[in-house]
Design a protein around this motif. Structure first.
Motif, PDB file in Angstrom:
ATOM      1  N   TYR A   7      12.221   6.484  -6.464  1.00  0.00           N
ATOM      2  CA  TYR A   7      11.789   5.165  -6.032  1.00  0.00           C
ATOM      3  C   TYR A   7      12.853   4.391  -5.271  1.00  0.00           C
ATOM      4  O   TYR A   7      12.545   3.372  -4.663  1.00  0.00           O
ATOM      5  CB  TYR A   7      11.290   4.350  -7.233  1.00  0.00           C
ATOM      6  N   LYS A  10      15.349   6.231   0.465  1.00  0.00           N
ATOM      7  CA  LYS A  10      14.784   5.825   1.757  1.00  0.00           C
ATOM      8  C   LYS A  10      14.339   7.086   2.480  1.00  0.00           C
ATOM      9  O   LYS A  10      15.170   7.892   2.904  1.00  0.00           O
ATOM     10  CB  LYS A  10      15.837   5.073   2.582  1.00  0.00           C
ATOM     11  N   LYS A 102       0.302   2.224   6.638  1.00  0.00           N
ATOM     12  CA  LYS A 102       0.908   1.625   5.441  1.00  0.00           C
ATOM     13  C   LYS A 102       2.388   1.986   5.339  1.00  0.00           C
ATOM     14  O   LYS A 102       3.225   1.146   4.981  1.00  0.00           O
ATOM     15  CB  LYS A 102       0.158   2.079   4.195  1.00  0.00           C
ATOM     16  N   MET A 103       2.705   3.233   5.653  1.00  0.00           N
ATOM     17  CA  MET A 103       4.105   3.647   5.606  1.00  0.00           C
ATOM     18  C   MET A 103       4.937   2.901   6.639  1.00  0.00           C
ATOM     19  O   MET A 103       6.063   2.468   6.367  1.00  0.00           O
ATOM     20  CB  MET A 103       4.215   5.164   5.818  1.00  0.00           C
ATOM     21  N   ALA A 105       4.386  -0.016   7.826  1.00  0.00           N
ATOM     22  CA  ALA A 105       4.548  -1.399   7.377  1.00  0.00           C
ATOM     23  C   ALA A 105       5.649  -1.522   6.326  1.00  0.00           C
ATOM     24  O   ALA A 105       6.273  -2.581   6.187  1.00  0.00           O
ATOM     25  CB  ALA A 105       3.230  -1.925   6.824  1.00  0.00           C
ATOM     26  N   ARG A 106       5.918  -0.425   5.612  1.00  0.00           N
ATOM     27  CA  ARG A 106       6.968  -0.416   4.587  1.00  0.00           C
ATOM     28  C   ARG A 106       8.321   0.012   5.151  1.00  0.00           C
ATOM     29  O   ARG A 106       9.297   0.123   4.408  1.00  0.00           O
ATOM     30  CB  ARG A 106       6.581   0.521   3.439  1.00  0.00           C
ATOM     31  N   LEU A 206       4.633   5.378  -0.701  1.00  0.00           N
ATOM     32  CA  LEU A 206       3.529   4.397  -0.707  1.00  0.00           C
ATOM     33  C   LEU A 206       3.492   3.709  -2.052  1.00  0.00           C
ATOM     34  O   LEU A 206       3.920   4.262  -3.059  1.00  0.00           O
ATOM     35  CB  LEU A 206       2.192   5.097  -0.437  1.00  0.00           C
TER      36      LEU A 206
END
Length: 206
Positions: A7, A10, A102-103, A105-106, A206
């Motif tokens: 978690y 990067k 989504k990725m 955006a992260r 995600l």
């Protein structure tokens, strides 16, 4: 590797193109090119098998392929019609494309790692806007190597500016995934969107 490490890592994520992001139909391609060039399906199948390796390595161009098939078929066709017949074979895998958004955006770095040719990739770039989400492309015809050769994976790490410990790779071909794993690249076989989603969540992507 611990869950905590997952978690906080990067990630740079490498995606295959064909049958992961874009479904493709090789039979449709052969039929379209056979009709376009006034050749039989058997002739086209033989010629594609003959040309494929060099074509996807960039050793021959689409222009060369066009000239050779034009001469064999004896039918006057435009280069534009030929490349359309060759390349109009794709359908987007919308659930996986939604994951890309989504990725992105992260802040996840996204790279394409694909055995492909200049005609197919040019067509894809023109017709599928999601490719603009990628930070870069590792394409067989540009780097002169094809999966599962180790050179293309090493080039991917170089272009992605990451180590094997910092990336995740998804492909629908088991041999290509195994080749990446042999280089210690974290890789999974693409089966369906739900399973990919699980892999991405498991790694904190995600």
């Amino acid at each position: 590797m611990s869950w905590i490490h997952f978690y906080h890592m990067k990630y740079t994520v490498f995606f295959d193109l064909g049958n992961v992001l874009l479904f493709f139909d090789h039979h449709k391609m052969k039929q379209q090119v056979a009709t376009c060039c006034n050749l039989s399906l058997e002739e086209i199948s033989f010629l594609f098998q003959k040309y494929l390796d060099d074509y996807e390595r960039g050793f021959i161009t689409t222009q060369t392929l066009y000239s050779d098939l034009l001469e064999l078929g004896g039918k006057p066709i435009s280069f534009t019609d030929f490349t359309h017949a060759l390349s109009n074979i794709f359908q987007p895998n919308l659930p996986v494309i939604a994951f890309l958004e989504k990725m992105k955006a992260r802040g996840v770095k996204l790279f394409l790692l694909s055995n492909t040719c200049d005609a197919h990739f040019s067509f894809a770039q023109k017709h599928f806007a999601f490719l603009q989400l990628f930070d870069g492309f590792v394409l067989s015809y540009e780097v002169g190597a094809r999966k599962p050769e180790k050179e293309i994976y090493q080039k991917a790490l170089e272009i992605g500016n990451c180590s094997y410990k910092e990336c995740f790779y998804i492909d629908d071909v088991p041999d290509f995934v195994q080749a990446a794993r042999s280089l210690n690249i974290d890789s999974e076989i693409y089966l369906k969107p739900e399973i990919l989603h699980h892999h991405l969540i498991q790694r904190g992507i995600l």
